[in-house]
Write a protein that holds these residues in place. Structure first.
Motif, PDB file in Angstrom:
ATOM      1  N   LEU A  39      73.149  51.303  41.206  1.00 43.58           N
ATOM      2  CA  LEU A  39      72.495  50.590  42.573  1.00 43.58           C
ATOM      3  C   LEU A  39      72.757  51.690  43.679  1.00 43.58           C
ATOM      4  O   LEU A  39      71.525  51.834  44.280  1.00 43.58           O
ATOM      5  CB  LEU A  39      73.164  49.387  43.236  1.00 43.58           C
ATOM      6  N   ALA A  40      74.400  51.918  43.993  1.00 47.14           N
ATOM      7  CA  ALA A  40      74.384  53.073  44.713  1.00 47.14           C
ATOM      8  C   ALA A  40      74.028  54.713  44.375  1.00 47.14           C
ATOM      9  O   ALA A  40      72.705  55.213  45.621  1.00 47.14           O
ATOM     10  CB  ALA A  40      76.041  53.955  44.243  1.00 47.14           C
ATOM     11  N   ASP A  41      73.241  55.155  43.151  1.00 46.78           N
ATOM     12  CA  ASP A  41      72.322  56.035  42.773  1.00 46.78           C
ATOM     13  C   ASP A  41      71.066  55.674  43.124  1.00 46.78           C
ATOM     14  O   ASP A  41      70.192  56.589  43.595  1.00 46.78           O
ATOM     15  CB  ASP A  41      72.220  56.179  40.784  1.00 46.78           C
ATOM     16  N   GLY A  42      70.609  54.440  43.368  1.00 45.23           N
ATOM     17  CA  GLY A  42      69.198  54.002  43.055  1.00 45.23           C
ATOM     18  C   GLY A  42      69.044  54.579  45.096  1.00 45.23           C
ATOM     19  O   GLY A  42      67.740  55.075  45.445  1.00 45.23           O
ATOM     20  N   ILE A  43      69.858  53.953  45.635  1.00 46.33           N
ATOM     21  CA  ILE A  43      69.943  54.128  46.908  1.00 46.33           C
ATOM     22  C   ILE A  43      69.773  55.093  47.314  1.00 46.33           C
ATOM     23  O   ILE A  43      69.407  56.545  48.459  1.00 46.33           O
ATOM     24  CB  ILE A  43      71.364  53.292  47.733  1.00 46.33           C
ATOM     25  N   LEU A  44      70.536  56.260  46.241  1.00 45.56           N
ATOM     26  CA  LEU A  44      70.710  57.897  47.279  1.00 45.56           C
ATOM     27  C   LEU A  44      69.574  58.587  46.290  1.00 45.56           C
ATOM     28  O   LEU A  44      69.119  59.443  47.250  1.00 45.56           O
ATOM     29  CB  LEU A  44      71.870  58.270  46.140  1.00 45.56           C
ATOM     30  N   GLY A  45      69.482  58.034  45.215  1.00 45.87           N
ATOM     31  CA  GLY A  45      67.828  58.897  44.885  1.00 45.87           C
ATOM     32  C   GLY A  45      66.991  58.713  45.613  1.00 45.87           C
ATOM     33  O   GLY A  45      65.906  59.200  45.924  1.00 45.87           O
ATOM     34  N   GLU A  46      66.940  57.909  46.564  1.00 52.29           N
ATOM     35  CA  GLU A  46      65.920  57.121  47.780  1.00 52.29           C
ATOM     36  C   GLU A  46      65.741  58.363  48.803  1.00 52.29           C
ATOM     37  O   GLU A  46      64.676  58.795  49.207  1.00 52.29           O
ATOM     38  CB  GLU A  46      65.648  56.217  48.059  1.00 52.29           C
ATOM     39  N   ALA A  47      67.271  58.934  49.539  1.00 51.34           N
ATOM     40  CA  ALA A  47      67.231  60.106  50.000  1.00 51.34           C
ATOM     41  C   ALA A  47      67.870  61.260  49.439  1.00 51.34           C
ATOM     42  O   ALA A  47      67.555  62.104  49.703  1.00 51.34           O
ATOM     43  CB  ALA A  47      68.239  59.684  50.448  1.00 51.34           C
ATOM     44  N   GLY A  48      66.903  61.425  47.841  1.00 46.09           N
ATOM     45  CA  GLY A  48      66.694  62.750  47.062  1.00 46.09           C
ATOM     46  C   GLY A  48      68.201  63.368  47.304  1.00 46.09           C
ATOM     47  O   GLY A  48      68.640  64.424  46.345  1.00 46.09           O
ATOM     48  N   PHE A  49      69.099  62.075  46.231  1.00 49.25           N
ATOM     49  CA  PHE A  49      70.215  62.370  46.169  1.00 49.25           C
ATOM     50  C   PHE A  49      70.937  62.168  44.873  1.00 49.25           C
ATOM     51  O   PHE A  49      69.964  60.981  45.023  1.00 49.25           O
ATOM     52  CB  PHE A  49      71.350  61.964  47.203  1.00 49.25           C
ATOM     53  N   ARG A  50      72.719  61.511  44.737  1.00 49.98           N
ATOM     54  CA  ARG A  50      72.754  60.893  43.730  1.00 49.98           C
ATOM     55  C   ARG A  50      74.540  60.299  43.391  1.00 49.98           C
ATOM     56  O   ARG A  50      74.615  61.389  44.213  1.00 49.98           O
ATOM     57  CB  ARG A  50      72.243  61.690  41.967  1.00 49.98           C
ATOM     58  N   VAL A  51      74.447  59.891  42.570  1.00 49.44           N
ATOM     59  CA  VAL A  51      76.238  59.015  42.252  1.00 49.44           C
ATOM     60  C   VAL A  51      76.179  61.171  41.495  1.00 49.44           C
ATOM     61  O   VAL A  51      75.518  60.917  40.518  1.00 49.44           O
ATOM     62  CB  VAL A  51      76.319  58.178  41.846  1.00 49.44           C
TER      63      VAL A  51
END
Length: 112
Positions: A39-51
């Motif tokens: 979930l965190a990776d998905g949220i961060l991915g929307e902003a162009g980042f990742r866990v």
């Protein structure tokens, strides 16, 4: 800040604007289960980042992160895994014995 640890899964969206501002360069999550990491990776991915890092309790006697697939997930996605409590608060060092037991509250993870 080079690496910011998010300890609460609900905080991922809250910290995303700081990533976008450039104040935080990398994000790690601590004490997240596999679903929370995704979930965190998905949220961060929307902003162009990742866990980029995961920090969980892990030792020879407490291998939950291995059993539930977190370490495998980290390997597959090039995410660094940081373990904490690797000596189970001294229980694995021989520091404690029947004559010198550790406090129950501090050793609950190692079954003492």
């Amino acid at each position: 800040m080079d690496l910011y640890w998010i300890h609460n899964p609900a905080d991922v969206a809250r910290w995303t604007p700081l990533l976008e501002s450039g104040r935080i360069r990398h994000v790690g999550v601590s004490n997240h289960n596999l679903a929370e990491i995704a979930l965190a990776d998905g949220i961060l991915g929307e902003a162009g980042f990742r866990v980029e890092a995961v920090q969980n309790h892990y030792s020879l006697t407490y291998r939950s992160s291995e059993r539930v697939g977190i370490i495998g997930h980290c390997r597959e996605h090039d995410v660094r895994f940081f373990s904490y409590m690797v000596l189970e608060q001294g229980a694995m060092t021989g520091r404690y014995s029947p004559a010198n037991p550790c406090a129950t509250a501090s050793c609950r993870s190692c079954g003492r």
